[in-house]
Design an enzyme around this catalytic site. Structure first.
Site, short mmCIF file in Angstrom:
data_model
loop_
_atom_site.label_atom_id
_atom_site.label_comp_id
_atom_site.label_asym_id
_atom_site.label_seq_id
_atom_site.Cartn_x
_atom_site.Cartn_y
_atom_site.Cartn_z
N VAL A 23 88.20 92.28 107.54
CA VAL A 23 87.78 93.68 107.34
C VAL A 23 87.92 94.12 105.88
CG1 VAL A 23 90.02 94.76 107.94
CG2 VAL A 23 87.90 95.98 108.44
N ASP A 90 99.70 93.03 102.55
CA ASP A 90 98.47 92.61 103.23
C ASP A 90 98.82 92.20 104.66
OD1 ASP A 90 96.07 91.40 103.94
OD2 ASP A 90 96.35 89.66 102.66
N1 LIG Z 1 84.34 96.89 100.01
C1 LIG Z 1 83.81 95.71 100.25
N2 LIG Z 1 82.48 95.54 100.23
C2 LIG Z 1 81.93 94.36 100.48
N3 LIG Z 1 82.59 93.24 100.76
C3 LIG Z 1 83.93 93.34 100.81
C4 LIG Z 1 84.62 94.56 100.57
N4 LIG Z 1 85.96 94.34 100.72
C5 LIG Z 1 86.08 93.03 101.02
N5 LIG Z 1 84.88 92.43 101.05
C6 LIG Z 1 84.61 91.02 101.30
O1 LIG Z 1 84.88 90.72 102.67
C7 LIG Z 1 85.51 89.45 102.79
C8 LIG Z 1 86.83 89.62 103.51
O2 LIG Z 1 87.68 90.43 102.70
P1 LIG Z 1 89.26 90.21 102.69
O3 LIG Z 1 89.81 91.25 101.76
O4 LIG Z 1 89.59 88.77 102.42
O5 LIG Z 1 89.59 90.57 104.22
P2 LIG Z 1 90.93 90.40 105.06
O6 LIG Z 1 92.07 90.28 104.09
O7 LIG Z 1 91.00 91.65 105.88
O8 LIG Z 1 90.74 89.21 105.92
C9 LIG Z 1 85.65 88.87 101.39
O9 LIG Z 1 84.58 87.99 101.16
C10 LIG Z 1 85.57 90.11 100.51
O10 LIG Z 1 85.07 89.82 99.22
N1 LIG Z 2 99.89 86.34 114.01
C1 LIG Z 2 98.75 85.63 113.88
N2 LIG Z 2 98.34 84.83 114.86
C2 LIG Z 2 97.20 84.12 114.74
N3 LIG Z 2 96.43 84.12 113.67
C3 LIG Z 2 96.81 84.92 112.67
C4 LIG Z 2 97.97 85.72 112.71
N4 LIG Z 2 98.05 86.41 111.55
C5 LIG Z 2 96.99 86.04 110.82
N5 LIG Z 2 96.27 85.14 111.47
C6 LIG Z 2 95.08 84.43 110.97
C7 LIG Z 2 93.81 85.18 111.03
C8 LIG Z 2 93.07 84.67 109.81
O1 LIG Z 2 92.37 83.47 110.15
C9 LIG Z 2 94.16 84.29 108.83
C10 LIG Z 2 94.41 85.32 107.76
O2 LIG Z 2 94.17 86.63 108.22
P1 LIG Z 2 93.33 87.72 107.39
O3 LIG Z 2 93.11 88.85 108.36
O4 LIG Z 2 92.09 87.09 106.90
O5 LIG Z 2 94.24 88.12 106.25
O6 LIG Z 2 95.32 84.14 109.59
#
Ligand SMILES: Nc1ncnc2c1ncn2[C@@H]1O[C@H](COP(=O)(O)OP(=O)(O)O)[C@@H](O)[C@H]1O
Ligand SMILES: Nc1ncnc2c1ncn2[C@H]1C[C@H](O)[C@@H](COP(=O)(O)O)O1
Length: 222
Positions: A23, A90
């Site tokens: 997200v 995070d």
């Molecule tokens: N505001 C935004 N607009 C477009 N893409 C975004 C935005 N924020 C994040 N992304 C993209 O979405 C993907 C997932 O973001 P990320 O921050 O790694 O998500 P999470 O930590 O929730 O898993 C990445 O490729 C990131 O560059």
């Molecule tokens: N508690 C969890 N159980 C299973 N998988 C998990 C948990 N916490 C994170 N994850 C997974 C989901 C994603 O594949 C990666 C990293 O999460 P993200 O939301 O992209 O930061 O770990």
């Protein structure tokens, strides 16, 4: 005067970013920490020894992975405490049990006994008066289509090979979970309402909202 001072956000505040996979939590964590002059605490995906195995075989590895995440997050929590706050984190520790462990147990990919062992450990460690809860949880929400697009764009193979039904189920569970979450104050942000990736001007209005929310929560506590 920096944005933290301008909006009266305490230098020892702890803000945690919650929301489903892809997200935008890590992106938001970086943007807010930069703007506030805070430290970051990230989930370490590349060095996680169970994550790939878990995606290949949920039943075999779900318990191991939850224990691993719990230990990692608890160590991060300790670090935040030792620094005296001033962190953007995070993902919250609450999502491990409220979303992931619970979903795998209910879908049958974590056994009852493993789930009970895990939740009793989680409750003993986290749901106690000795555990400092964050000052604010920022919940990022968006449509399933937008989130699937971001998972694709980021391109972690293990996530791309996972059926869409898994992300759909998680998306629905997140919505229910946040509606009954009360461990700390919550600020909800829709991902269509800002773009911290491409537009640096969109960070300040978020900080203004954070400040407003934290002040309101303090008033409610009094
Ligand atoms: N505001 C935004 N607009 C477009 N893409 C975004 C935005 N924020 C994040 N992304 C993209 O979405 C993907 C997932 O973001 P990320 O921050 O790694 O998500 P999470 O930590 O929730 O898993 C990445 O490729 C990131 O560059
Ligand atoms: N508690 C969890 N159980 C299973 N998988 C998990 C948990 N916490 C994170 N994850 C997974 C989901 C994603 O594949 C990666 C990293 O999460 P993200 O939301 O992209 O930061 O770990």
């Amino acid at each position: 005067m920096n944005l933290r001072e301008k909006y009266g956000i305490p230098s020892n505040a702890v803000i945690t970013i919650a929301g489903t996979v892809g997200v935008g939590k890590s992106t938001m964590t970086n943007a807010l920490a930069n703007a506030l002059g805070f430290r970051t605490s990230f989930e370490k995906v590349d060095t996680n020894p169970y994550l790939d195995k878990f995606y290949a075989d949920f039943e075999r590895w779900s318990f191991h992975l939850q224990i691993y995440f719990l230990a990692e997050r608890f160590k991060d929590q300790k670090k935040i405490f030792e620094y005296g706050g001033g962190f953007v984190q995070d993902r919250s520790i609450y999502e491990d049990t409220g979303i992931f462990a619970n979903m795998h147990y209910e879908k049958g990919t974590m056994t009852k006994v493993d789930y009970e062992t895990y939740t009793s450990l989680f409750e003993a460690m986290v749901m106690t008066p000795y555990f400092p809860h964050p000052d604010l949880l920022i919940y990022l929400e968006g449509s399933l289509d937008d989130i699937l697009g971001r998972i694709q764009e980021r391109g972690r193979p293990m996530e791309q090979q996972t059926p869409i039904s898994y992300w759909e189920e998680m998306h629905e569970r997140y919505e229910k979970w946040i509606n009954s979450f009360h461990a700390c104050p919550v600020l909800r942000l829709n991902i269509n309402d800002y773009d911290v990736l491409r537009n640096s001007n969109s960070v300040e209005p978020i900080i203004e909202k954070i400040s407003h929310h934290m002040k309101q929560s303090l008033l409610l506590k009094k």
